[in-house]
Design an enzyme around this catalytic site. Structure first.
Site, PDB file in Angstrom:
ATOM      1  N   CYS A 178       0.840  -1.193   0.000  1.00 11.28           N
ATOM      2  CA  CYS A 178       0.000   0.000   0.000  1.00 11.28           C
ATOM      3  C   CYS A 178       0.882   1.252   0.000  1.00 11.28           C
ATOM      4  O   CYS A 178       1.751   1.403   0.849  1.00 11.28           O
ATOM      5  CB  CYS A 178      -0.872  -0.044   1.248  1.00 11.28           C
ATOM      6  SG  CYS A 178      -1.326   1.540   1.893  1.00 11.28           S
ATOM      7  N   GLU A 179       0.671   2.123  -0.975  1.00  8.34           N
ATOM      8  CA  GLU A 179       1.561   3.276  -1.081  1.00  8.34           C
ATOM      9  C   GLU A 179       1.267   4.340  -0.032  1.00  8.34           C
ATOM     10  O   GLU A 179       2.041   5.261   0.159  1.00  8.34           O
ATOM     11  CB  GLU A 179       1.512   3.868  -2.493  1.00  8.34           C
ATOM     12  CG  GLU A 179       0.232   4.582  -2.849  1.00  8.34           C
ATOM     13  CD  GLU A 179       0.288   5.128  -4.280  1.00  8.34           C
ATOM     14  OE1 GLU A 179       1.106   4.654  -5.072  1.00  8.34           O
ATOM     15  OE2 GLU A 179      -0.513   6.033  -4.565  1.00  8.34           O
ATOM     16  N   HIS A 180       0.150   4.223   0.651  1.00  7.29           N
ATOM     17  CA  HIS A 180      -0.167   5.197   1.696  1.00  7.29           C
ATOM     18  C   HIS A 180       0.543   4.900   3.010  1.00  7.29           C
ATOM     19  O   HIS A 180       0.795   5.797   3.801  1.00  7.29           O
ATOM     20  CB  HIS A 180      -1.679   5.241   1.947  1.00  7.29           C
ATOM     21  CG  HIS A 180      -2.445   5.815   0.784  1.00  7.29           C
ATOM     22  ND1 HIS A 180      -3.789   5.598   0.581  1.00  7.29           N
ATOM     23  CD2 HIS A 180      -2.031   6.595  -0.236  1.00  7.29           C
ATOM     24  CE1 HIS A 180      -4.171   6.217  -0.516  1.00  7.29           C
ATOM     25  NE2 HIS A 180      -3.126   6.827  -1.037  1.00  7.29           N
ATOM     26  N   HIS A 181       0.823   3.613   3.268  1.00 11.77           N
ATOM     27  CA  HIS A 181       1.433   3.234   4.542  1.00 11.77           C
ATOM     28  C   HIS A 181       2.719   2.431   4.388  1.00 11.77           C
ATOM     29  O   HIS A 181       3.339   2.065   5.388  1.00 11.77           O
ATOM     30  CB  HIS A 181       0.444   2.401   5.369  1.00 11.77           C
ATOM     31  CG  HIS A 181      -0.806   3.127   5.743  1.00 11.77           C
ATOM     32  ND1 HIS A 181      -1.954   3.091   4.983  1.00 11.77           N
ATOM     33  CD2 HIS A 181      -1.080   3.947   6.791  1.00 11.77           C
ATOM     34  CE1 HIS A 181      -2.881   3.838   5.548  1.00 11.77           C
ATOM     35  NE2 HIS A 181      -2.389   4.374   6.638  1.00 11.77           N
ATOM     36  N   GLN A 193      -5.000  -0.767  -4.288  1.00 18.49           N
ATOM     37  CA  GLN A 193      -5.658  -1.963  -4.839  1.00 18.49           C
ATOM     38  C   GLN A 193      -6.491  -1.615  -6.074  1.00 18.49           C
ATOM     39  O   GLN A 193      -6.545  -2.381  -7.036  1.00 18.49           O
ATOM     40  CB  GLN A 193      -6.531  -2.614  -3.765  1.00 18.49           C
ATOM     41  CG  GLN A 193      -7.111  -3.947  -4.239  1.00 18.49           C
ATOM     42  CD  GLN A 193      -7.929  -4.644  -3.180  1.00 18.49           C
ATOM     43  OE1 GLN A 193      -7.643  -4.528  -1.988  1.00 18.49           O
ATOM     44  NE2 GLN A 193      -8.956  -5.372  -3.594  1.00 18.49           N
ATOM     45  N   HIS A 209      -5.683  -5.707   3.836  1.00 25.27           N
ATOM     46  CA  HIS A 209      -4.653  -4.672   3.959  1.00 25.27           C
ATOM     47  C   HIS A 209      -4.158  -4.627   5.398  1.00 25.27           C
ATOM     48  O   HIS A 209      -4.940  -4.366   6.305  1.00 25.27           O
ATOM     49  CB  HIS A 209      -5.233  -3.313   3.565  1.00 25.27           C
ATOM     50  CG  HIS A 209      -5.533  -3.219   2.094  1.00 25.27           C
ATOM     51  ND1 HIS A 209      -4.858  -2.374   1.247  1.00 25.27           N
ATOM     52  CD2 HIS A 209      -6.428  -3.890   1.339  1.00 25.27           C
ATOM     53  CE1 HIS A 209      -5.336  -2.521   0.025  1.00 25.27           C
ATOM     54  NE2 HIS A 209      -6.293  -3.424   0.048  1.00 25.27           N
ATOM     55  N   CYS A 213      -2.464  -2.422   6.746  1.00 19.14           N
ATOM     56  CA  CYS A 213      -2.623  -1.080   7.334  1.00 19.14           C
ATOM     57  C   CYS A 213      -4.003  -0.945   7.968  1.00 19.14           C
ATOM     58  O   CYS A 213      -4.243  -0.050   8.773  1.00 19.14           O
ATOM     59  CB  CYS A 213      -2.383   0.008   6.286  1.00 19.14           C
ATOM     60  SG  CYS A 213      -3.492  -0.038   4.882  1.00 19.14           S
TER      61      CYS A 213
HETATM   62 ZN   LIG Z   1      -2.668   1.568   3.590  1.00 16.46          ZN
END
Ligand SMILES: [Zn+2]
Length: 208
Positions: free
Chosen positions: A96-99, A138, A166, A168
């Site tokens: 996941c590129e956010h976390h 995703q 996920h 995260c």
């Molecule tokens: Zn994430």
């Protein structure tokens, strides 16, 4: 559609050049700072090799960033097939590129060949792998796989469904340990013909 990477080049790429594009030292320095930020002593024996290990792990988990996905979309030369093809339960592990936290799950790919053109089944798995080994969302992972297959093979229709957990989400925050995210991308004939789409979905989910 031309394959952009020759066989020789792609072999070299997977043999090691692929990691050369990653600045392992820089990642390791960042991981060391994370450890310091956590109040840890990065020089204690248990952590001494951690920055290097994490850097190598990130290089591997993002190896798809240094691959050309189109190289996997080459029709089988001799074999022809006109009916729907579904490959279910391709395991994927992405980040996941956010976390920068992993998400893992299953990818299902369905397509209806045009003029009998089909792909080797392992190529579909490789396509899913190349896109999942990147910093991803995703939703984008799902459409990237579908679009590349649709543009490269020119089938009548493509449907990609991904179910993933996920970390995260499952390990932190609201801690919905069993929560799964389901995304789909539907192109061509699957989009225009609800009956075919329903048939593919039933085969994918195992429900009638
Ligand atoms: Zn994430």
């Amino acid at each position: 559609m031309a394959t952009k990477v020759s066989q020789e080049n792609s072999d070299n790429t997977s043999a090691g050049n692929e990691l050369a594009a990653v600045d392992l030292e820089r990642i390791a320095a960042g991981v060391r700072m994370i450890l310091e930020g956590l109040g840890e002593n990065p020089d204690r024996p248990g952590l001494l090799e951690t920055p290097r290990r994490v850097a190598e792990m990130y290089a591997e988990l993002t190896s798809g960033m240094r691959e050309d996905p189109q190289q996997h979309v080459v029709p089988l030369p001799g074999d022809k097939h006109d009916e729907m093809v579904i490959v279910k339960d391709i395991s994927i592990a992405s980040m996941c590129e956010h976390h920068l936290a992993p998400f893992v799950g299953k990818c299902h790919i369905a397509y209806i060949p045009r003029d009998g053109r089909i792909l080797g089944i392992s190529k579909l798995a490789r396509l899913a792998e190349t896109f999942s080994r990147r910093l991803q969302l995703q939703e984008r992972l799902t459409t990237d796989i579908a679009n590349t297959l649709f543009e490269g093979l020119k089938p009548i229709g493509v449907m990609v469904v991904i179910e993933a957990a996920h970390t995260c989400m499952t390990l932190r925050g609201v801690r919905k340990a069993d929560a799964k995210t389901v995304t789909s991308a539907v192109l061509g004939g699957f989009r225009t013909d609800p009956r075919t789409r329903a048939e593919a979905m039933a085969l994918i989910t195992g429900r009638e």
